[in-house]
Design a protein around this motif. Structure first.
Motif, PDB file in Angstrom:
ATOM      1  N   VAL A  28       0.816  -1.219   0.000  1.00  0.00           N
ATOM      2  CA  VAL A  28       0.000   0.000   0.000  1.00  0.00           C
ATOM      3  C   VAL A  28       0.851   1.271   0.000  1.00  0.00           C
ATOM      4  O   VAL A  28       0.333   2.381   0.162  1.00  0.00           O
ATOM      5  CB  VAL A  28      -0.987   0.025   1.189  1.00  0.00           C
ATOM      6  CG1 VAL A  28      -1.937  -1.152   1.123  1.00  0.00           C
ATOM      7  CG2 VAL A  28      -0.250   0.064   2.524  1.00  0.00           C
ATOM      8  N   GLY A  29       2.152   1.107  -0.170  1.00  0.00           N
ATOM      9  CA  GLY A  29       3.014   2.275  -0.307  1.00  0.00           C
ATOM     10  C   GLY A  29       3.616   2.789   0.983  1.00  0.00           C
ATOM     11  O   GLY A  29       4.019   3.957   1.057  1.00  0.00           O
ATOM     12  N   LEU A  30       3.712   1.931   1.991  1.00  0.00           N
ATOM     13  CA  LEU A  30       4.346   2.299   3.256  1.00  0.00           C
ATOM     14  C   LEU A  30       5.550   1.398   3.485  1.00  0.00           C
ATOM     15  O   LEU A  30       5.473   0.194   3.268  1.00  0.00           O
ATOM     16  CB  LEU A  30       3.373   2.144   4.420  1.00  0.00           C
ATOM     17  CG  LEU A  30       2.166   3.082   4.469  1.00  0.00           C
ATOM     18  CD1 LEU A  30       1.212   2.640   5.568  1.00  0.00           C
ATOM     19  CD2 LEU A  30       2.600   4.522   4.694  1.00  0.00           C
ATOM     20  N   ARG A  89      -3.801   4.527   4.219  1.00  0.00           N
ATOM     21  CA  ARG A  89      -3.105   3.364   3.663  1.00  0.00           C
ATOM     22  C   ARG A  89      -3.014   2.245   4.709  1.00  0.00           C
ATOM     23  O   ARG A  89      -3.124   1.066   4.369  1.00  0.00           O
ATOM     24  CB  ARG A  89      -1.704   3.759   3.182  1.00  0.00           C
ATOM     25  CG  ARG A  89      -1.715   4.654   1.942  1.00  0.00           C
ATOM     26  CD  ARG A  89      -0.317   5.146   1.600  1.00  0.00           C
ATOM     27  NE  ARG A  89      -0.338   6.157   0.560  1.00  0.00           N
ATOM     28  CZ  ARG A  89      -0.248   5.914  -0.749  1.00  0.00           C
ATOM     29  NH1 ARG A  89      -0.106   4.665  -1.173  1.00  0.00           N
ATOM     30  NH2 ARG A  89      -0.290   6.888  -1.630  1.00  0.00           N
ATOM     31  N   ILE A  90      -2.818   2.618   5.974  1.00  0.00           N
ATOM     32  CA  ILE A  90      -2.831   1.612   7.043  1.00  0.00           C
ATOM     33  C   ILE A  90      -4.204   0.953   7.109  1.00  0.00           C
ATOM     34  O   ILE A  90      -4.318  -0.268   7.244  1.00  0.00           O
ATOM     35  CB  ILE A  90      -2.464   2.261   8.396  1.00  0.00           C
ATOM     36  CG1 ILE A  90      -1.019   2.761   8.377  1.00  0.00           C
ATOM     37  CG2 ILE A  90      -2.659   1.260   9.535  1.00  0.00           C
ATOM     38  CD1 ILE A  90      -0.642   3.598   9.597  1.00  0.00           C
ATOM     39  N   GLN A 108      -4.029   9.811  -5.085  1.00  0.00           N
ATOM     40  CA  GLN A 108      -3.121   8.705  -4.785  1.00  0.00           C
ATOM     41  C   GLN A 108      -3.872   7.502  -4.214  1.00  0.00           C
ATOM     42  O   GLN A 108      -3.616   6.359  -4.614  1.00  0.00           O
ATOM     43  CB  GLN A 108      -2.058   9.172  -3.786  1.00  0.00           C
ATOM     44  CG  GLN A 108      -1.120  10.248  -4.303  1.00  0.00           C
ATOM     45  CD  GLN A 108      -0.163  10.728  -3.230  1.00  0.00           C
ATOM     46  OE1 GLN A 108       0.075  10.048  -2.237  1.00  0.00           O
ATOM     47  NE2 GLN A 108       0.391  11.917  -3.418  1.00  0.00           N
ATOM     48  N   ILE A 109      -4.808   7.752  -3.302  1.00  0.00           N
ATOM     49  CA  ILE A 109      -5.560   6.654  -2.696  1.00  0.00           C
ATOM     50  C   ILE A 109      -6.479   5.997  -3.713  1.00  0.00           C
ATOM     51  O   ILE A 109      -6.608   4.759  -3.750  1.00  0.00           O
ATOM     52  CB  ILE A 109      -6.358   7.157  -1.484  1.00  0.00           C
ATOM     53  CG1 ILE A 109      -5.402   7.691  -0.398  1.00  0.00           C
ATOM     54  CG2 ILE A 109      -7.232   6.051  -0.912  1.00  0.00           C
ATOM     55  CD1 ILE A 109      -4.436   6.675   0.147  1.00  0.00           C
ATOM     56  N   LEU A 136      -6.381   2.096  -4.861  1.00  0.00           N
ATOM     57  CA  LEU A 136      -7.533   1.187  -4.827  1.00  0.00           C
ATOM     58  C   LEU A 136      -7.753   0.525  -6.177  1.00  0.00           C
ATOM     59  O   LEU A 136      -8.072  -0.673  -6.252  1.00  0.00           O
ATOM     60  CB  LEU A 136      -8.786   1.949  -4.389  1.00  0.00           C
ATOM     61  CG  LEU A 136      -8.826   2.374  -2.914  1.00  0.00           C
ATOM     62  CD1 LEU A 136     -10.022   3.298  -2.665  1.00  0.00           C
ATOM     63  CD2 LEU A 136      -8.899   1.160  -1.991  1.00  0.00           C
ATOM     64  N   LYS A 137      -7.575   1.278  -7.254  1.00  0.00           N
ATOM     65  CA  LYS A 137      -7.745   0.689  -8.589  1.00  0.00           C
ATOM     66  C   LYS A 137      -6.641  -0.328  -8.883  1.00  0.00           C
ATOM     67  O   LYS A 137      -6.905  -1.385  -9.473  1.00  0.00           O
ATOM     68  CB  LYS A 137      -7.758   1.795  -9.649  1.00  0.00           C
ATOM     69  CG  LYS A 137      -8.969   2.719  -9.563  1.00  0.00           C
ATOM     70  CD  LYS A 137      -9.128   3.592 -10.787  1.00  0.00           C
ATOM     71  CE  LYS A 137      -9.681   2.791 -11.950  1.00  0.00           C
ATOM     72  NZ  LYS A 137     -10.049   3.658 -13.097  1.00  0.00           N
TER      73      LYS A 137
END
Length: 329
Positions: A141-143, A162-163, A192-193, A197-198
């Motif tokens: 998720v980018g973390l 994202r969490i 970005q979110i 999701l896509k």
């Protein structure tokens, strides 16, 4: 396509204080979501969108109706059976701070559903496997997984969401109920979110029930759109068809408020301004829920309730302008 979720006649009524009737948050809706599909649910604040999602998830027990997830009626399940069935359906909440326990680290928040299902014997993950999966989810998720020991207040709003998404993905569900997941974020972070999701949908074949009041956001993510007003559906159609040919006056009013990124077109079009207030959902109504505010209403709209009916391929509308009763012109 395979039907993943089928909702039939869903109602959610809350008792009003001192026994003064009920509040009809959701008052009889039907819809389906196919595997890998996104259904957008739109409408004004207070129309019942979030209540519908919570009733589907059984966070609020429905007053009536059925919620069939992979053919199993969740309204008939209790205890361990319901928890096991809900592994296929998780929720992403609107507020990315209030939905996270401030006393838990990011790693513990994401691991929490895995530990719950482990403790109930519904999963069999050894500690190293669990920790590995948490790290993979954070990276996906980018973390950075190196941030797993930080607390929610140490993250930005977008990072906190994202969490929340990583936590929702932990059990590898087939369906995510996204309750306005970007409305509390800045516009750049929203993009970005939404793109995340896509990407996740394409990678894992996820289906979404995506709730929003921003029709531009829904147009970007949804394949089909259901327009909700006062606990019922006013219109349901494929996204492209709905935005091209809105048929219910309420949908037309909502779309007229969506900005167009062209100054000339924006200045030339006519905005539909709705008058009056949204009626209180704590009283039963004889006619169309929207007739008090509709500038195109017929006499019959005050006495009869229009049902959602086909007005074209995959397009349904609950309006007497398109389906007048016998003898009404």
């Amino acid at each position: 396509m395979t039907t993943l979720l089928e909702v039939r006649g869903l109602k959610l009524h809350f008792p009003v204080a001192h026994g003064q009737g009920v509040l009809r948050a959701v008052d009889g809706i039907d819809f389906t979501i196919q595997a890998g599909e996104t259904l957008g649910l739109v409408g004004e604040s207070g129309c019942g969108k979030s209540s519908a999602a919570r009733a589907v998830a059984q966070l609020h027990r429905p007053t009536a109706g059925q919620v069939l997830l992979k053919g199993r009626d969740l309204t008939q399940l209790r205890g361990r059976a319901l928890i096991a069935a809900r592994q296929d359906m998780q929720m992403v909440f609107q507020d990315p701070y209030a939905s996270l326990d401030p006393r838990m680290t990011a790693g513990d928040l994401i691991a929490e559903p895995l530990r719950i299902y482990n403790n109930r014997g519904l999963l069999r993950l050894a500690r190293p496997e669990l920790e590995r999966r948490v790290g993979e989810l954070m990276e996906r998720v980018g973390l950075s997984s190196r941030l797993r020991n930080r607390y929610p207040h140490e993250f930005s709003g977008g990072q906190r969401q994202r969490i929340g998404i990583a936590r929702a993905l932990a059990l590898r569900p087939a369906l995510l109920l996204c309750d306005e997941p970007v409305s509390a974020l800045d516009v750049s972070i929203q993009a970005q979110i939404l793109n995340l999701l896509k990407d996740l949908q394409a990678e894992f074949g996820l289906a979404y029930l995506f709730i929003a009041h921003d029709l531009a956001v829904v147009e970007y993510v949804a394949a089909r759109v259901a327009v909700m007003y006062l606990g019922t559906f006013a219109e349901v159609a494929d996204a492209a068809e709905l935005y091209r040919n809105p048929q219910h006056p309420y949908t037309q009013a909502l779309l007229s408020a969506v900005p167009i990124p062209d100054p000339q077109l924006e200045s030339a079009r006519q905005r539909i301004i709705l008058t009056g207030d949204v009626p209180s959902p704590d009283r039963e109504r004889a006619g169309c829920p929207f007739h008090d505010r509709c500038w195109l209403r017929l006499d019959v709209c005050a006495t009869q309730v229009p049902r959602l009916r086909e007005s074209g391929a995959g397009h349904q509308v609950a309006c007497f302008l398109h389906h007048p009763p016998e003898g009404v012109r």
